[in-house]
Write a protein that holds these residues in place. Structure first.
Motif, PDB file in Angstrom:
ATOM      1  N   VAL A  68      11.631  -2.646  -6.546  1.00  0.00           N
ATOM      2  CA  VAL A  68      11.935  -2.142  -4.941  1.00  0.00           C
ATOM      3  C   VAL A  68      12.609  -0.465  -5.484  1.00  0.00           C
ATOM      4  N   LEU A  69      10.864  -0.073  -5.777  1.00  0.00           N
ATOM      5  CA  LEU A  69      10.958   1.440  -6.751  1.00  0.00           C
ATOM      6  C   LEU A  69      11.343   2.488  -6.010  1.00  0.00           C
ATOM      7  N   ARG A  70      11.463   3.224  -5.495  1.00  0.00           N
ATOM      8  CA  ARG A  70      11.368   4.717  -4.259  1.00  0.00           C
ATOM      9  C   ARG A  70      10.076   5.759  -5.259  1.00  0.00           C
ATOM     10  N   VAL A  71       8.921   6.172  -4.306  1.00  0.00           N
ATOM     11  CA  VAL A  71       8.297   6.752  -4.682  1.00  0.00           C
ATOM     12  C   VAL A  71       8.338   7.999  -3.845  1.00  0.00           C
ATOM     13  N   ALA A  72       7.617   9.532  -4.156  1.00  0.00           N
ATOM     14  CA  ALA A  72       7.301  10.161  -3.140  1.00  0.00           C
ATOM     15  C   ALA A  72       6.586   9.880  -1.938  1.00  0.00           C
ATOM     16  N   ALA A  73       6.347  11.018  -1.464  1.00  0.00           N
ATOM     17  CA  ALA A  73       5.858  10.854   0.094  1.00  0.00           C
ATOM     18  C   ALA A  73       4.072  11.696  -0.250  1.00  0.00           C
ATOM     19  N   HIS A 105       2.092  -6.395  -2.597  1.00  0.00           N
ATOM     20  CA  HIS A 105       2.748  -5.292  -2.299  1.00  0.00           C
ATOM     21  C   HIS A 105       3.103  -4.651  -1.375  1.00  0.00           C
ATOM     22  N   HIS A 106       4.151  -4.091  -1.375  1.00  0.00           N
ATOM     23  CA  HIS A 106       4.138  -3.659   0.541  1.00  0.00           C
ATOM     24  C   HIS A 106       5.564  -1.894   0.305  1.00  0.00           C
ATOM     25  N   LEU A 107       4.685  -1.163   1.481  1.00  0.00           N
ATOM     26  CA  LEU A 107       5.500  -0.125   1.359  1.00  0.00           C
ATOM     27  C   LEU A 107       5.950  -0.231   2.152  1.00  0.00           C
ATOM     28  N   LEU A 108       7.777   0.008   1.504  1.00  0.00           N
ATOM     29  CA  LEU A 108       8.977  -0.095   2.930  1.00  0.00           C
ATOM     30  C   LEU A 108       9.730   1.625   2.579  1.00  0.00           C
ATOM     31  N   ILE A 109       9.574   1.798   3.895  1.00  0.00           N
ATOM     32  CA  ILE A 109      10.422   3.085   4.625  1.00  0.00           C
ATOM     33  C   ILE A 109      11.531   2.982   5.212  1.00  0.00           C
ATOM     34  N   ARG A 110      12.065   3.641   4.271  1.00  0.00           N
ATOM     35  CA  ARG A 110      13.498   4.098   4.988  1.00  0.00           C
ATOM     36  C   ARG A 110      13.158   5.445   6.207  1.00  0.00           C
ATOM     37  N   ARG A 111      14.432   5.156   6.935  1.00  0.00           N
ATOM     38  CA  ARG A 111      14.699   6.784   8.176  1.00  0.00           C
ATOM     39  C   ARG A 111      15.767   6.437   8.431  1.00  0.00           C
ATOM     40  N   HIS A 112      16.381   7.677   8.304  1.00  0.00           N
ATOM     41  CA  HIS A 112      18.044   7.704   8.281  1.00  0.00           C
ATOM     42  C   HIS A 112      18.182   8.668  10.015  1.00  0.00           C
ATOM     43  N   LEU A 113      19.179   7.593  10.467  1.00  0.00           N
ATOM     44  CA  LEU A 113      19.723   7.329  11.949  1.00  0.00           C
ATOM     45  C   LEU A 113      19.756   9.307  11.805  1.00  0.00           C
ATOM     46  N   GLU A 158      15.202  11.686   7.933  1.00  0.00           N
ATOM     47  CA  GLU A 158      14.596  12.099   6.263  1.00  0.00           C
ATOM     48  C   GLU A 158      13.989  10.213   6.191  1.00  0.00           C
ATOM     49  N   LEU A 159      12.712  10.798   6.073  1.00  0.00           N
ATOM     50  CA  LEU A 159      12.210   9.738   5.987  1.00  0.00           C
ATOM     51  C   LEU A 159      12.022   9.096   3.822  1.00  0.00           C
ATOM     52  N   ALA A 160      12.466   8.130   3.279  1.00  0.00           N
ATOM     53  CA  ALA A 160      12.666   7.317   1.816  1.00  0.00           C
ATOM     54  C   ALA A 160      11.230   5.771   1.584  1.00  0.00           C
ATOM     55  N   PHE A 161      11.117   6.430   0.637  1.00  0.00           N
ATOM     56  CA  PHE A 161       9.800   5.312   0.429  1.00  0.00           C
ATOM     57  C   PHE A 161      10.037   4.954  -0.594  1.00  0.00           C
ATOM     58  N   HIS A 162       9.475   3.403  -0.154  1.00  0.00           N
ATOM     59  CA  HIS A 162       9.816   2.266  -1.438  1.00  0.00           C
ATOM     60  C   HIS A 162       8.380   1.580  -1.882  1.00  0.00           C
ATOM     61  N   TYR A 163       8.444   1.650  -2.852  1.00  0.00           N
ATOM     62  CA  TYR A 163       6.961   0.977  -3.661  1.00  0.00           C
ATOM     63  C   TYR A 163       7.413  -0.312  -4.001  1.00  0.00           C
ATOM     64  N   CYS A 164       7.143  -1.153  -3.352  1.00  0.00           N
ATOM     65  CA  CYS A 164       7.382  -2.957  -3.509  1.00  0.00           C
ATOM     66  C   CYS A 164       6.481  -3.740  -4.486  1.00  0.00           C
ATOM     67  N   HIS A 165       7.097  -4.484  -5.202  1.00  0.00           N
ATOM     68  CA  HIS A 165       6.366  -5.948  -5.722  1.00  0.00           C
ATOM     69  C   HIS A 165       6.896  -7.073  -5.920  1.00  0.00           C
TER      70      HIS A 165
END
Length: 447
Positions: free
Chosen positions: A221-226, A281-289, A293-300
């Motif tokens: 589970v690795l953070r990636v850029a927008a 593979h999935h893209l996991l998105i985290r949003r600050h409540l 702000e969004l953070a993206f995680h590329y997952c395998h």
């Protein structure tokens, strides 16, 4: 004390001479001590030496296998945290968390020094950077288990700079992502197994690292850029930001879940995930409540392993302990206080700091249940405080303080006076040579 003795016994095979091994043990004890700064002078004074010569020799010239020592520290930390988890019957995730940390340095003589972005300073500054791997046992503990210093290409290709910084001939330029590959390869060779590997954008954007993990069947589970590109099942290619705008319009796609428990309680975020062209593979998105702000995680997740959004969220929330390891290593064990300038000396100081941290982390993990007397957490916002809040379990800094008191080395008579005079004499000698150098320079300018 038992954990320290166990690690030192593991390290014995890495040293050619018993005296050097014993001095390494005293060096670790000095790192655990309460001295405010940990450099060659203060460490030598703390362990009872008359001069810094033995400490400087340990880091620079003594014969011992630094790579093998790091391997022993790695195995010790992983085995100790695993045993603590079994005793506490905690079957949490095991995460290998990658990150780098910097050390500010003055001048241009230190190996790897360069003006670069330093996370510890929050700006571009002069310093060195080192990539680390942390072994994180969910709900148990964590410790640093691998490190590789990043060396600028110009230092390696310049023969004069390379010789002056003590770079071995076999050192090649490696990006931070490639250094992460080297560290993880060493961990796999030592038999370590991670449920997930995690890292920030530096590592998520490294194609070689992602391919390395997939070739070794390692979930990540690795953070990636927008701007990171993903392939969708429709065969379209979109950036992460575009994918969120087009595919996560419905608010029902977002689910509020905790990224784990922090010192102040649960860390709540909104989460969503997007399937890609690959079913693993999935893209996991985290949003600050609050800020959105969004953070993206590329997952395998490899075939045959459990793939659920819950596990991916838990793994994403377990990347932060490596930051705590950096904080502990610097504030309590002097990771960034060493004044070494050569490649081998910096590496050896790092390994010995990792050893000190591992001893305290494993000890804290084993004592957690016996020292945790906290009152139950509140269940409602208006709940009155308990009459007795209890105590949190022993932390790594508190274990370090206990060990520091237990490891006090007896000093010979007159030791403090000897060092007072030694420092003044050394500084007088250094001042004389500096003055002579400046006199020669001024003589040349005015002649």
């Amino acid at each position: 004390m038992r954990e320290r003795a166990g690690l030192l016994q593991r390290l014995r095979s890495c040293f050619a001479r018993t005296q050097t091994w014993q001095h390494a043990g005293r060096y670790i004890s000095a790192l655990v001590s309460q001295v405010p700064k940990r450099n060659g002078w203060t460490i030598a004074e703390q362990v009872g030496d008359a001069t810094p010569d033995r400490t400087q020799r340990l880091l620079n010239r003594a014969v011992w296998d630094t790579t093998a020592a790091m391997s022993q520290v790695r195995r010790f930390a992983a085995a100790g945290l695993d045993e603590a988890a079994r005793r506490r019957r905690r079957r949490g995730l095991v995460v290998g968390a990658l990150d780098e940390t910097g050390q500010p340095k003055q001048g241009k003589a230190t190996c790897g020094v360069k003006r670069q972005y330093m996370g510890c300073a929050g700006r571009v500054a002069n310093g060195i950077n080192t990539v680390h791997l942390s072994y994180v046992r969910e709900k148990t503990g964590h410790a640093l288990i691998g490190a590789r210093q990043w060396i600028p290409a110009e230092h390696i290709t310049d023969p004069r700079a390379s010789a002056g910084m003590g770079l071995p001939p076999e050192v090649e330029f490696r990006t931070k992502g490639q250094l992460a590959i080297d560290i993880c390869a060493d961990a796999f060779a030592d038999g370590l197994v991670f449920d997930f590997a995690c890292g920030d954008e530096v590592y998520g954007n490294c194609t070689q690292l992602r391919e390395f993990f997939e070739q070794h069947g390692q979930a990540y589970v690795l953070r990636v850029a927008a701007t990171f590109m993903i392939d969708l099942p429709s065969e379209a290619k979109l950036t992460c930001a575009q994918a969120v705008t087009l595919l996560v319009k419905d608010k029902r796609r977002w689910e509020v879940r905790s990224a784990g428990t922090g010192s102040k309680g649960q860390r709540w975020y909104a989460w969503a995930w997007i399937a890609t062209a690959s079913p693993r593979h999935h893209l996991l998105i985290r949003r600050h409540l609050r800020s959105g702000e969004l953070a993206f995680h590329y997952c395998h997740v490899p075939e045959g392993q459990i793939l659920t959004k819950t596990r991916l969220i838990r793994a994403a929330g377990l990347r932060w302990p490596v930051e705590e390891d950096f904080e502990f290593s610097k504030d309590h064990f002097g990771l960034d206080q060493c004044q070494a300038r050569l490649y081998t000396a910096i590496q050896r100081h790092t390994v010995l700091v990792m050893a000190a941290l591992a001893v305290c982390a494993v000890t804290a993990a084993h004592l957690a249940d016996r020292t945790d007397t906290q009152a139950p957490p509140p269940s409602t916002p208006d709940q009155p405080p308990p009459p007795e809040p209890g105590m949190i379990p022993l932390t790594v800094p508190e274990v370090k303080r206990l060990l520091a008191n237990a490891l006090q080395h007896p000093k010979p008579p007159g030791h403090a006076t000897h060092w007072l005079n030694w420092r003044r004499r050394h500084q007088a000698r250094a001042r004389w040579f500096h003055q002579r150098t400046r006199l020669n320079r001024d003589y040349t300018l005015f002649s």
